[in-house]
Scaffold this motif. Structure first.
Motif, PDB file in Angstrom:
ATOM      1  N   TRP A  84       1.181   3.489   9.851  1.00  0.00           N
ATOM      2  CA  TRP A  84       0.649   4.420   8.853  1.00  0.00           C
ATOM      3  C   TRP A  84      -0.312   3.725   7.905  1.00  0.00           C
ATOM      4  CZ3 TRP A  84       1.273   3.398   3.756  1.00  0.00           C
ATOM      5  CH2 TRP A  84       2.317   2.554   3.379  1.00  0.00           C
ATOM      6  N   LEU A  85      -0.006   2.469   7.551  1.00  0.00           N
ATOM      7  CA  LEU A  85      -0.854   1.721   6.633  1.00  0.00           C
ATOM      8  C   LEU A  85      -2.175   1.331   7.300  1.00  0.00           C
ATOM      9  CD1 LEU A  85      -1.235   0.508   3.855  1.00  0.00           C
ATOM     10  CD2 LEU A  85       0.078  -1.485   4.597  1.00  0.00           C
ATOM     11  N   GLY A  86      -2.113   0.941   8.547  1.00  0.00           N
ATOM     12  CA  GLY A  86      -3.336   0.619   9.288  1.00  0.00           C
ATOM     13  C   GLY A  86      -4.254   1.829   9.406  1.00  0.00           C
ATOM     14  N   VAL A  87      -3.664   2.993   9.684  1.00  0.00           N
ATOM     15  CA  VAL A  87      -4.450   4.233   9.773  1.00  0.00           C
ATOM     16  C   VAL A  87      -5.057   4.562   8.408  1.00  0.00           C
ATOM     17  CG1 VAL A  87      -4.293   6.733  10.153  1.00  0.00           C
ATOM     18  CG2 VAL A  87      -3.169   5.152  11.742  1.00  0.00           C
ATOM     19  N   ALA A  88      -4.251   4.449   7.355  1.00  0.00           N
ATOM     20  CA  ALA A  88      -4.736   4.762   6.004  1.00  0.00           C
ATOM     21  C   ALA A  88      -5.883   3.836   5.600  1.00  0.00           C
ATOM     22  CB  ALA A  88      -3.593   4.662   4.992  1.00  0.00           C
TER      23      ALA A  88
END
Length: 158
Positions: A84-88
């Motif tokens: 989720w952090l990589g996508v964000a």
């Protein structure tokens, strides 16, 4: 003092100020266009000024404080980086690139299209084209800010 809490506070506070102000742009543009060329020119110039002194420096600070949070031992993200952090982060970088590469030049073209037009004159076709593009791109950027916030709060795929 707890460095994690300080960084988290700064990350959120700067995001609220720097990115929050951008949600006003479409309303300001629509309001100004109803009042004519002079009001629209001023509104766009004001928005351009805010970009330089609030939004862009703030966007950089949001990114830097976010990086600080990643490397803070309290999160554990430096050792186990969540999807989720990589996508964000990728989405955030994309939106900043769109802002710099598409939206800023479009606003500059819109302002240039209004140069020399009397305050009570008609909007030229070049402005109308830029206006539509600013609305579409700005809408995507606003949606993106909300979606990135969703990822940060709900942390899906964790």
């Amino acid at each position: 003092m707890d460095s994690y809490k300080i960084q988290a506070f700064l990350h959120i506070a700067v995001a609220l100020v720097a990115i929050g102000v951008t949600f006003v742009y479409p309303f300001l543009q629509g309001w100004a266009e109803q009042r004519g060329v002079g009001a629209t020119r001023l509104a766009l110039q004001f928005g351009e000024h805010l970009e330089k002194i609030v939004v862009l420096p703030g966007a950089l600070l949001v990114f830097l404080f976010g990086l600080g949070l990643i490397f803070d031992d309290k999160t554990g993200y430096k050792d186990d980086f969540p999807l989720w952090l990589g996508v964000a982060i990728a989405w955030y970088v994309l939106v900043v690139a769109i802002s710099l590469g598409i939206q800023r030049p479009t606003v500059a073209r819109a302002i240039a299209a209004l140069d020399g037009v009397p305050d009570d004159g008609d909007f030229p076709p070049a402005y109308m084209e830029a206006s539509r593009k600013m609305q579409v791109v700005g809408g995507f950027m606003g949606f993106s800010a909300i979606a990135i916030t969703f990822l940060m709060v709900w942390k899906p795929w964790q």
